[in-house]
Design a protein around this motif. Structure first.
Motif, PDB file in Angstrom:
ATOM      1  N   GLN A  10      53.882 -16.402  -7.112  1.00  0.00           N
ATOM      2  CA  GLN A  10      54.659 -16.843  -8.270  1.00  0.00           C
ATOM      3  C   GLN A  10      55.831 -17.725  -7.859  1.00  0.00           C
ATOM      4  O   GLN A  10      56.200 -18.652  -8.586  1.00  0.00           O
ATOM      5  N   ASP A  11      56.423 -17.451  -6.699  1.00  0.00           N
ATOM      6  CA  ASP A  11      57.525 -18.299  -6.228  1.00  0.00           C
ATOM      7  C   ASP A  11      57.078 -19.752  -6.089  1.00  0.00           C
ATOM      8  O   ASP A  11      57.831 -20.677  -6.408  1.00  0.00           O
ATOM      9  N   ALA A  12      55.862 -19.942  -5.609  1.00  0.00           N
ATOM     10  CA  ALA A  12      55.347 -21.305  -5.463  1.00  0.00           C
ATOM     11  C   ALA A  12      55.153 -21.965  -6.819  1.00  0.00           C
ATOM     12  O   ALA A  12      55.443 -23.153  -6.998  1.00  0.00           O
ATOM     13  N   HIS A  13      54.662 -21.195  -7.802  1.00  0.00           N
ATOM     14  CA  HIS A  13      54.531 -21.726  -9.159  1.00  0.00           C
ATOM     15  C   HIS A  13      55.892 -22.121  -9.717  1.00  0.00           C
ATOM     16  O   HIS A  13      56.048 -23.178 -10.343  1.00  0.00           O
ATOM     17  N   ASP A  14      56.874 -21.268  -9.493  1.00  0.00           N
ATOM     18  CA  ASP A  14      58.228 -21.562  -9.986  1.00  0.00           C
ATOM     19  C   ASP A  14      58.788 -22.815  -9.316  1.00  0.00           C
ATOM     20  O   ASP A  14      59.457 -23.639  -9.965  1.00  0.00           O
ATOM     21  N   LEU A  15      58.535 -22.953  -8.024  1.00  0.00           N
ATOM     22  CA  LEU A  15      59.003 -24.133  -7.299  1.00  0.00           C
ATOM     23  C   LEU A  15      58.366 -25.405  -7.862  1.00  0.00           C
ATOM     24  O   LEU A  15      59.039 -26.427  -8.040  1.00  0.00           O
ATOM     25  N   LEU A  16      57.082 -25.333  -8.156  1.00  0.00           N
ATOM     26  CA  LEU A  16      56.397 -26.506  -8.693  1.00  0.00           C
ATOM     27  C   LEU A  16      56.917 -26.849 -10.096  1.00  0.00           C
ATOM     28  O   LEU A  16      57.064 -28.025 -10.444  1.00  0.00           O
ATOM     29  N   ASP A  17      57.197 -25.813 -10.894  1.00  0.00           N
ATOM     30  CA  ASP A  17      57.780 -26.064 -12.220  1.00  0.00           C
ATOM     31  C   ASP A  17      59.144 -26.735 -12.087  1.00  0.00           C
ATOM     32  O   ASP A  17      59.458 -27.673 -12.840  1.00  0.00           O
ATOM     33  N   GLU A  77      53.178 -34.257  -3.931  1.00  0.00           N
ATOM     34  CA  GLU A  77      52.276 -34.921  -4.869  1.00  0.00           C
ATOM     35  C   GLU A  77      52.929 -35.099  -6.234  1.00  0.00           C
ATOM     36  O   GLU A  77      52.800 -36.159  -6.869  1.00  0.00           O
ATOM     37  N   GLU A  78      53.632 -34.069  -6.708  1.00  0.00           N
ATOM     38  CA  GLU A  78      54.309 -34.173  -8.008  1.00  0.00           C
ATOM     39  C   GLU A  78      55.387 -35.255  -7.980  1.00  0.00           C
ATOM     40  O   GLU A  78      55.559 -35.997  -8.953  1.00  0.00           O
ATOM     41  N   ALA A  80      55.352 -37.924  -6.065  1.00  0.00           N
ATOM     42  CA  ALA A  80      54.663 -39.215  -5.981  1.00  0.00           C
ATOM     43  C   ALA A  80      54.082 -39.637  -7.319  1.00  0.00           C
ATOM     44  O   ALA A  80      53.977 -40.842  -7.610  1.00  0.00           O
ATOM     45  N   ALA A  81      53.697 -38.678  -8.141  1.00  0.00           N
ATOM     46  CA  ALA A  81      53.148 -39.015  -9.451  1.00  0.00           C
ATOM     47  C   ALA A  81      54.203 -39.659 -10.350  1.00  0.00           C
ATOM     48  O   ALA A  81      53.860 -40.349 -11.305  1.00  0.00           O
ATOM     49  N   ARG A  82      55.483 -39.451 -10.023  1.00  0.00           N
ATOM     50  CA  ARG A  82      56.564 -40.084 -10.793  1.00  0.00           C
ATOM     51  C   ARG A  82      57.121 -41.318 -10.084  1.00  0.00           C
ATOM     52  O   ARG A  82      57.448 -42.297 -10.726  1.00  0.00           O
ATOM     53  N   TRP A  83      57.225 -41.223  -8.741  1.00  0.00           N
ATOM     54  CA  TRP A  83      57.856 -42.339  -8.020  1.00  0.00           C
ATOM     55  C   TRP A  83      57.360 -42.319  -6.583  1.00  0.00           C
ATOM     56  O   TRP A  83      57.838 -41.546  -5.745  1.00  0.00           O
ATOM     57  N   ALA A  84      56.395 -43.178  -6.290  1.00  0.00           N
ATOM     58  CA  ALA A  84      55.739 -43.153  -4.988  1.00  0.00           C
ATOM     59  C   ALA A  84      56.704 -43.452  -3.849  1.00  0.00           C
ATOM     60  O   ALA A  84      56.631 -42.831  -2.782  1.00  0.00           O
ATOM     61  N   ALA A  85      57.612 -44.412  -4.037  1.00  0.00           N
ATOM     62  CA  ALA A  85      58.517 -44.798  -2.947  1.00  0.00           C
ATOM     63  C   ALA A  85      59.398 -43.634  -2.526  1.00  0.00           C
ATOM     64  O   ALA A  85      59.645 -43.428  -1.328  1.00  0.00           O
ATOM     65  N   VAL A  86      59.884 -42.876  -3.482  1.00  0.00           N
ATOM     66  CA  VAL A  86      60.735 -41.726  -3.170  1.00  0.00           C
ATOM     67  C   VAL A  86      59.928 -40.651  -2.449  1.00  0.00           C
ATOM     68  O   VAL A  86      60.387 -40.055  -1.463  1.00  0.00           O
ATOM     69  N   ALA A  87      58.712 -40.394  -2.933  1.00  0.00           N
ATOM     70  CA  ALA A  87      57.878 -39.381  -2.289  1.00  0.00           C
ATOM     71  C   ALA A  87      57.555 -39.764  -0.847  1.00  0.00           C
ATOM     72  O   ALA A  87      57.585 -38.923   0.048  1.00  0.00           O
ATOM     73  N   VAL A  88      57.255 -41.041  -0.613  1.00  0.00           N
ATOM     74  CA  VAL A  88      56.984 -41.499   0.747  1.00  0.00           C
ATOM     75  C   VAL A  88      58.211 -41.290   1.632  1.00  0.00           C
ATOM     76  O   VAL A  88      58.100 -40.842   2.782  1.00  0.00           O
ATOM     77  N   ALA A  89      59.397 -41.593   1.111  1.00  0.00           N
ATOM     78  CA  ALA A  89      60.624 -41.405   1.889  1.00  0.00           C
ATOM     79  C   ALA A  89      60.869 -39.930   2.192  1.00  0.00           C
ATOM     80  O   ALA A  89      61.353 -39.586   3.279  1.00  0.00           O
ATOM     81  N   VAL A  90      60.532 -39.041   1.253  1.00  0.00           N
ATOM     82  CA  VAL A  90      60.649 -37.600   1.508  1.00  0.00           C
ATOM     83  C   VAL A  90      59.675 -37.191   2.609  1.00  0.00           C
ATOM     84  O   VAL A  90      60.018 -36.416   3.515  1.00  0.00           O
ATOM     85  N   SER A  91      58.452 -37.719   2.557  1.00  0.00           N
ATOM     86  CA  SER A  91      57.461 -37.421   3.588  1.00  0.00           C
ATOM     87  C   SER A  91      57.943 -37.904   4.957  1.00  0.00           C
ATOM     88  O   SER A  91      57.799 -37.198   5.963  1.00  0.00           O
ATOM     89  N   ALA A 247      48.705 -38.382   2.444  1.00  0.00           N
ATOM     90  CA  ALA A 247      47.558 -38.009   1.617  1.00  0.00           C
ATOM     91  C   ALA A 247      48.018 -37.409   0.291  1.00  0.00           C
ATOM     92  O   ALA A 247      47.456 -37.714  -0.775  1.00  0.00           O
ATOM     93  N   ALA A 248      49.037 -36.564   0.342  1.00  0.00           N
ATOM     94  CA  ALA A 248      49.560 -35.972  -0.884  1.00  0.00           C
ATOM     95  C   ALA A 248      50.209 -37.023  -1.776  1.00  0.00           C
ATOM     96  O   ALA A 248      50.041 -37.018  -2.999  1.00  0.00           O
ATOM     97  N   CYS A 249      50.960 -37.947  -1.170  1.00  0.00           N
ATOM     98  CA  CYS A 249      51.571 -39.032  -1.943  1.00  0.00           C
ATOM     99  C   CYS A 249      50.501 -39.879  -2.624  1.00  0.00           C
ATOM    100  O   CYS A 249      50.628 -40.236  -3.805  1.00  0.00           O
ATOM    101  N   ALA A 250      49.443 -40.204  -1.889  1.00  0.00           N
ATOM    102  CA  ALA A 250      48.366 -41.014  -2.450  1.00  0.00           C
ATOM    103  C   ALA A 250      47.680 -40.292  -3.599  1.00  0.00           C
ATOM    104  O   ALA A 250      47.316 -40.905  -4.617  1.00  0.00           O
ATOM    105  N   THR A 251      47.520 -38.986  -3.456  1.00  0.00           N
ATOM    106  CA  THR A 251      46.883 -38.208  -4.516  1.00  0.00           C
ATOM    107  C   THR A 251      47.746 -38.194  -5.778  1.00  0.00           C
ATOM    108  O   THR A 251      47.231 -38.331  -6.894  1.00  0.00           O
ATOM    109  N   GLY A 252      49.045 -38.028  -5.600  1.00  0.00           N
ATOM    110  CA  GLY A 252      49.937 -38.063  -6.751  1.00  0.00           C
ATOM    111  C   GLY A 252      49.911 -39.405  -7.453  1.00  0.00           C
ATOM    112  O   GLY A 252      49.918 -39.490  -8.698  1.00  0.00           O
ATOM    113  N   LEU A 253      49.892 -40.474  -6.673  1.00  0.00           N
ATOM    114  CA  LEU A 253      49.822 -41.818  -7.241  1.00  0.00           C
ATOM    115  C   LEU A 253      48.512 -42.001  -8.013  1.00  0.00           C
ATOM    116  O   LEU A 253      48.504 -42.538  -9.133  1.00  0.00           O
ATOM    117  N   ALA A 254      47.410 -41.553  -7.428  1.00  0.00           N
ATOM    118  CA  ALA A 254      46.122 -41.662  -8.102  1.00  0.00           C
ATOM    119  C   ALA A 254      46.091 -40.830  -9.383  1.00  0.00           C
ATOM    120  O   ALA A 254      45.533 -41.256 -10.401  1.00  0.00           O
TER     121      ALA A 254
END
Length: 377
Positions: A10-17, A77-78, A80-91, A247-254
């Protein structure tokens, strides 16, 4: 569309939310402004650090989030689905922390890692050079041992967050051959270090990518991570994890491209029917959905192997290859679904298509991934 996910607790679900809420508020509302103006989102990474999203994959006792890699990647991935450049920088930041965590001494880790994982220090990864991209063993930037440390001389290239990052995982030559490369935790500002103007890129405009020019800058002796000559081992072990991040960033973008295409297909009508009801286009959307699901499955398989301390290098390359090729195909198909409108900047799918291309190139081109996979076989 919020993807239904299989998470360990559940902690992981909460984190994703929490991630979705933050991403909708702080990323989705700002992405178009900064990507079009090519301006850096000042303060955003501090905010991501404050809520704990910049150290998720590292142990809690070191200041990290203590999350399994499969959870961290789904958070990525979440984003990246909003902003790929930021997700890539986090990665890339997560990748830049890896050498210190895995090869640093306890004293080095205590001194530097907590601030890095909390986002008070943002990192970059400095391996590539103008003439040494895929061939990391060909780098020429030198680290000459001197009385007060190491003198760094040479040029590094393709640095995400270059000129803005607070530290860099820097790889430089201390000897001959593949065993003559060493890894350093370099500060972002030091006498003798300058940066070129940001590259004029096809996409990911909000986060600068630059060259770095080292002109005799001195790094203190304790900036060496691991031992002299261990650099390529460190670099390649870090890249296995970094490829999963891409890979996760690309999946979010897709996923974002698929969501946009489905939404448009439900609204647009031709010949008296919504275009999603035309079998020819419905099959295109079905193939896009299958590609996104397959990409997600491959990166999660590799991540779970990593979490279980199983070998995962081949699976990481498979995930990077499959997910980034899928992102290129899905974003291209999304533009096709939109027709002429997809080729305009009135809709985000043209940006998604531009952003997808680089994901087939960095963290090892997809040709290099095929080489890694083949050698592993």
């Amino acid at each position: 569309m919020a993807v239904s996910r299989l998470l360990p607790n559940q902690d992981a679900h909460d984190l994703l939310d929490l991630t979705r809420t933050l991403a909708d508020k702080e990323l989705a509302t700002r992405v178009e402004e900064h990507e079009r103006a090519e301006t850096y989102p000042t303060g955003l990474f501090t905010k991501l650090g404050e809520v704990g999203l910049l150290g998720l994959a590292y142990p809690e006792e070191l200041g990290g989030g203590g999350q399994p890699y499969e959870v961290y990647l789904q958070v990525l991935e979440e984003l990246a689905a909003r902003w790929a450049a930021v997700a890539v920088a986090v990665s890339v930041h997560t990748l830049a922390c890896f050498p210190l965590k895995q090869y640093g001494t306890p004293e080095q880790i205590d001194r530097w890692l907590p601030d890095m994982l909390a986002g008070r220090q943002i990192g970059g990864y400095s391996l590539s050079e103008p003439q040494a991209g895929s061939d990391a063993g060909a780098l020429t930037c030198k680290a000459e041992k001197v009385e007060n440390g190491y003198r760094i001389t040479g040029t590094k290239a393709w640095i995400t967050h270059g000129g803005i990052a607070d530290f860099y995982a820097l790889f430089a030559r201390t000897g001959e051959g593949n065993r003559g490369i060493s890894c350093f935790l370099a500060p972002g500002a030091v006498d003798g270090l300058t940066f070129g103007r940001p590259e004029e890129k096809m996409g990911l405009h909000a986060i600068p990518t630059t060259t770095a020019h080292w002109d005799g800058a001195i790094l203190e002796p304790d900036r060496l991570l691991g031992t002299e000559g261990q650099g390529l081992q460190i670099a390649f072990s870090a890249l296995d994890s970094g490829r999963l991040g891409i890979a996760a960033c690309a999946t979010g973008l897709a996923q974002a491209a698929l969501d946009a295409a489905v939404a448009y297909a439900k609204e647009r009508t031709t010949f008296g029917r919504k275009i999603i009801d035309h079998q020819g286009l419905a099959f295109v959307l079905a193939d896009m959905a299958a590609a996104v699901d397959a990409a997600r499955a491959t990166y999660l398989d590799a991540a779970r192997r990593r979490d279980a301390d199983l070998p995962y290098s081949r699976q990481a390359s498979v995930a990077k290859l499959v997910a980034t090729d899928a992102a290129m195909k899905v974003t291209t198909d999304a533009v096709q679904v939109f027709g002429g409108y997809g080729y305009t900047r009135d809709f985000p799918v043209e940006r998604y298509m531009r952003e997808a291309k680089i994901m087939q190139i960095f963290e090892g081109t997809n040709q290099i991934q095929r080489l890694v996979i083949a050698r592993n076989l």
